[in-house]
Design a protein around this motif. Structure first.
Motif, PDB file in Angstrom:
ATOM      1  N   MET A   1       0.834  -1.189   0.000  1.00  7.46           N
ATOM      2  CA  MET A   1       0.000   0.000   0.000  1.00  7.46           C
ATOM      3  C   MET A   1       0.879   1.254   0.000  1.00  7.46           C
ATOM      4  O   MET A   1       0.909   2.026   0.929  1.00  7.46           O
ATOM      5  N   ASN A   2       1.648   1.432  -1.065  1.00  7.06           N
ATOM      6  CA  ASN A   2       2.526   2.580  -1.186  1.00  7.06           C
ATOM      7  C   ASN A   2       1.759   3.719  -1.846  1.00  7.06           C
ATOM      8  O   ASN A   2       1.905   3.993  -3.026  1.00  7.06           O
ATOM      9  N   GLU A   3       0.955   4.408  -1.071  1.00  6.70           N
ATOM     10  CA  GLU A   3       0.112   5.485  -1.548  1.00  6.70           C
ATOM     11  C   GLU A   3       0.961   6.728  -1.784  1.00  6.70           C
ATOM     12  O   GLU A   3       1.936   6.964  -1.076  1.00  6.70           O
ATOM     13  N   LYS A   4       0.577   7.535  -2.775  1.00  9.99           N
ATOM     14  CA  LYS A   4       1.309   8.763  -3.078  1.00  9.99           C
ATOM     15  C   LYS A   4       0.369   9.953  -2.997  1.00  9.99           C
ATOM     16  O   LYS A   4      -0.807   9.852  -3.314  1.00  9.99           O
ATOM     17  N   ILE A   5       0.929  11.074  -2.588  1.00  7.87           N
ATOM     18  CA  ILE A   5       0.185  12.331  -2.538  1.00  7.87           C
ATOM     19  C   ILE A   5       0.611  13.156  -3.738  1.00  7.87           C
ATOM     20  O   ILE A   5       1.794  13.466  -3.900  1.00  7.87           O
ATOM     21  N   LYS A   6      -0.354  13.522  -4.577  1.00  6.72           N
ATOM     22  CA  LYS A   6      -0.048  14.278  -5.790  1.00  6.72           C
ATOM     23  C   LYS A   6       0.068  15.764  -5.437  1.00  6.72           C
ATOM     24  O   LYS A   6      -0.842  16.363  -4.892  1.00  6.72           O
ATOM     25  N   ILE A   7       1.219  16.336  -5.765  1.00  7.25           N
ATOM     26  CA  ILE A   7       1.464  17.757  -5.522  1.00  7.25           C
ATOM     27  C   ILE A   7       1.264  18.540  -6.821  1.00  7.25           C
ATOM     28  O   ILE A   7       0.459  19.452  -6.883  1.00  7.25           O
ATOM     29  N   THR A   8       2.011  18.174  -7.847  1.00  5.75           N
ATOM     30  CA  THR A   8       1.857  18.767  -9.178  1.00  5.75           C
ATOM     31  C   THR A   8       1.769  17.614 -10.174  1.00  5.75           C
ATOM     32  O   THR A   8       1.832  16.456  -9.789  1.00  5.75           O
ATOM     33  N   ASN A   9       1.662  17.943 -11.458  1.00  8.88           N
ATOM     34  CA  ASN A   9       1.598  16.899 -12.487  1.00  8.88           C
ATOM     35  C   ASN A   9       2.866  16.051 -12.513  1.00  8.88           C
ATOM     36  O   ASN A   9       2.819  14.860 -12.796  1.00  8.88           O
TER      37      ASN A   9
ATOM     38  N   ILE B   1      11.673  24.808  -2.450  1.00  8.85           N
ATOM     39  CA  ILE B   1      10.943  24.581  -1.194  1.00  8.85           C
ATOM     40  C   ILE B   1      11.725  25.166  -0.024  1.00  8.85           C
ATOM     41  O   ILE B   1      11.149  25.838   0.840  1.00  8.85           O
ATOM     42  N   LEU B   2      13.030  24.926   0.021  1.00  7.92           N
ATOM     43  CA  LEU B   2      13.846  25.453   1.114  1.00  7.92           C
ATOM     44  C   LEU B   2      13.842  26.982   1.129  1.00  7.92           C
ATOM     45  O   LEU B   2      13.849  27.608   2.193  1.00  7.92           O
ATOM     46  N   LYS B   3      13.808  27.593  -0.047  1.00  8.32           N
ATOM     47  CA  LYS B   3      13.829  29.052  -0.139  1.00  8.32           C
ATOM     48  C   LYS B   3      12.462  29.649   0.219  1.00  8.32           C
ATOM     49  O   LYS B   3      12.379  30.588   1.004  1.00  8.32           O
ATOM     50  N   ASN B   4      11.389  29.084  -0.341  1.00  6.54           N
ATOM     51  CA  ASN B   4      10.062  29.681  -0.185  1.00  6.54           C
ATOM     52  C   ASN B   4       9.355  29.305   1.112  1.00  6.54           C
ATOM     53  O   ASN B   4       8.428  30.007   1.519  1.00  6.54           O
ATOM     54  N   LEU B   5       9.741  28.208   1.736  1.00  6.27           N
ATOM     55  CA  LEU B   5       9.066  27.776   2.969  1.00  6.27           C
ATOM     56  C   LEU B   5      10.003  27.784   4.167  1.00  6.27           C
ATOM     57  O   LEU B   5       9.859  26.966   5.080  1.00  6.27           O
ATOM     58  N   LYS B   6      10.968  28.698   4.173  1.00  9.47           N
ATOM     59  CA  LYS B   6      11.977  28.689   5.239  1.00  9.47           C
ATOM     60  C   LYS B   6      11.381  28.908   6.633  1.00  9.47           C
ATOM     61  O   LYS B   6      11.954  28.481   7.617  1.00  9.47           O
ATOM     62  N   THR B   7      10.208  29.551   6.728  1.00  9.30           N
ATOM     63  CA  THR B   7       9.595  29.752   8.046  1.00  9.30           C
ATOM     64  C   THR B   7       8.975  28.476   8.598  1.00  9.30           C
ATOM     65  O   THR B   7       8.738  28.373   9.798  1.00  9.30           O
ATOM     66  N   TYR B   8       8.714  27.501   7.744  1.00  6.73           N
ATOM     67  CA  TYR B   8       8.136  26.225   8.169  1.00  6.73           C
ATOM     68  C   TYR B   8       9.193  25.145   8.380  1.00  6.73           C
ATOM     69  O   TYR B   8       8.888  24.075   8.876  1.00  6.73           O
ATOM     70  N   ILE B   9      10.430  25.408   7.951  1.00 10.48           N
ATOM     71  CA  ILE B   9      11.474  24.389   7.957  1.00 10.48           C
ATOM     72  C   ILE B   9      12.486  24.709   9.056  1.00 10.48           C
ATOM     73  O   ILE B   9      12.960  25.841   9.177  1.00 10.48           O
ATOM     74  N   ASP B  10      12.859  23.678   9.844  1.00  9.24           N
ATOM     75  CA  ASP B  10      13.827  23.887  10.928  1.00  9.24           C
ATOM     76  C   ASP B  10      15.258  23.710  10.410  1.00  9.24           C
ATOM     77  O   ASP B  10      15.480  23.480   9.218  1.00  9.24           O
TER      78      ASP B  10
ATOM     79  N   ARG C   1      -2.958  20.965   3.921  1.00  7.15           N
ATOM     80  CA  ARG C   1      -2.105  22.142   4.100  1.00  7.15           C
ATOM     81  C   ARG C   1      -0.721  21.901   3.501  1.00  7.15           C
ATOM     82  O   ARG C   1      -0.124  22.784   2.891  1.00  7.15           O
ATOM     83  N   PHE C   2      -0.208  20.691   3.690  1.00  7.69           N
ATOM     84  CA  PHE C   2       1.088  20.295   3.143  1.00  7.69           C
ATOM     85  C   PHE C   2       1.076  20.402   1.617  1.00  7.69           C
ATOM     86  O   PHE C   2       1.982  20.983   1.014  1.00  7.69           O
ATOM     87  N   VAL C   3       0.022  19.876   0.997  1.00 12.48           N
ATOM     88  CA  VAL C   3      -0.103  19.925  -0.468  1.00 12.48           C
ATOM     89  C   VAL C   3      -0.164  21.379  -0.943  1.00 12.48           C
ATOM     90  O   VAL C   3       0.538  21.768  -1.880  1.00 12.48           O
ATOM     91  N   ASN C   4      -0.995  22.187  -0.282  1.00 16.29           N
ATOM     92  CA  ASN C   4      -1.136  23.595  -0.684  1.00 16.29           C
ATOM     93  C   ASN C   4       0.173  24.365  -0.543  1.00 16.29           C
ATOM     94  O   ASN C   4       0.526  25.169  -1.409  1.00 16.29           O
ATOM     95  N   LEU C   5       0.903  24.118   0.552  1.00 21.87           N
ATOM     96  CA  LEU C   5       2.185  24.801   0.759  1.00 21.87           C
ATOM     97  C   LEU C   5       3.191  24.433  -0.322  1.00 21.87           C
ATOM     98  O   LEU C   5       3.873  25.306  -0.875  1.00 21.87           O
ATOM     99  N   LEU C   6       3.293  23.143  -0.620  1.00 16.83           N
ATOM    100  CA  LEU C   6       4.261  22.723  -1.646  1.00 16.83           C
ATOM    101  C   LEU C   6       3.865  23.252  -3.021  1.00 16.83           C
ATOM    102  O   LEU C   6       4.725  23.660  -3.801  1.00 16.83           O
TER     103      LEU C   6
END
Length: 144
Positions: free
Chosen positions: A1-9, A60-69, A94-99
């Protein structure tokens, strides 16, 4: 059951790369608030993710730096609902929308210059306003 979350195409992230942490939530919940762990923290290791390309990782590291430790872990918290399952779904969405927003290519801004007639009109209006204020101050002094 290796389910995937689709972010973009072109990008899908396996659920095996997501980690969840549960704790007691604050706020309303009646008797449940002291015994049921409904607060959900979604953790995603951006730096060591095998599903991200180098370009996507940098964005992701550049645009979401406030969410990343400092360790490169993206952390999303949800405690809106009294249900752990619902909070987990909210955190996942929320994870999908942020990415998606982090990976969106933004248009470059072209510098423009204000048209000369707008600049001249603004300066003309400033002069008129300044003269009006000067006349007011003269009238007050003369009447005293």
């Amino acid at each position: 059951m290796n389910e995937k979350i689709k972010i973009t195409n072109s990008l899908s992230i396996p659920t095996s790369e997501l980690k969840y942490r549960y704790s007691r939530s604050s706020g309303k919940g009646g008797q449940n608030v002291n015994k049921v762990e409904t607060k959900v923290e979604l953790l995603f290791d951006v730096i060591n993710s095998s599903s991200l390309s180098d370009n996507e990782r940098d964005l992701i590291l550049k645009n979401l730096k406030t969410y990343i430790d400092a360790a490169g872990i993206l952390r999303i918290v949800s405690q809106e609902s009294r249900s752990q399952w619902k909070n987990r779904e909210i955190a996942k969405q929320r994870f999908v929308n942020l990415l998606q927003s982090a990976l969106r290519v933004r248009k470059k801004r072209h510098k423009t210059k204000a048209p000369i007639n707008f600049v001249e009109k603004r300066l003309r209006l400033k002069k008129i306003r300044g003269n009006l204020k000067k006349m007011r101050s003269r009238n007050i002094r003369e009447s005293e």
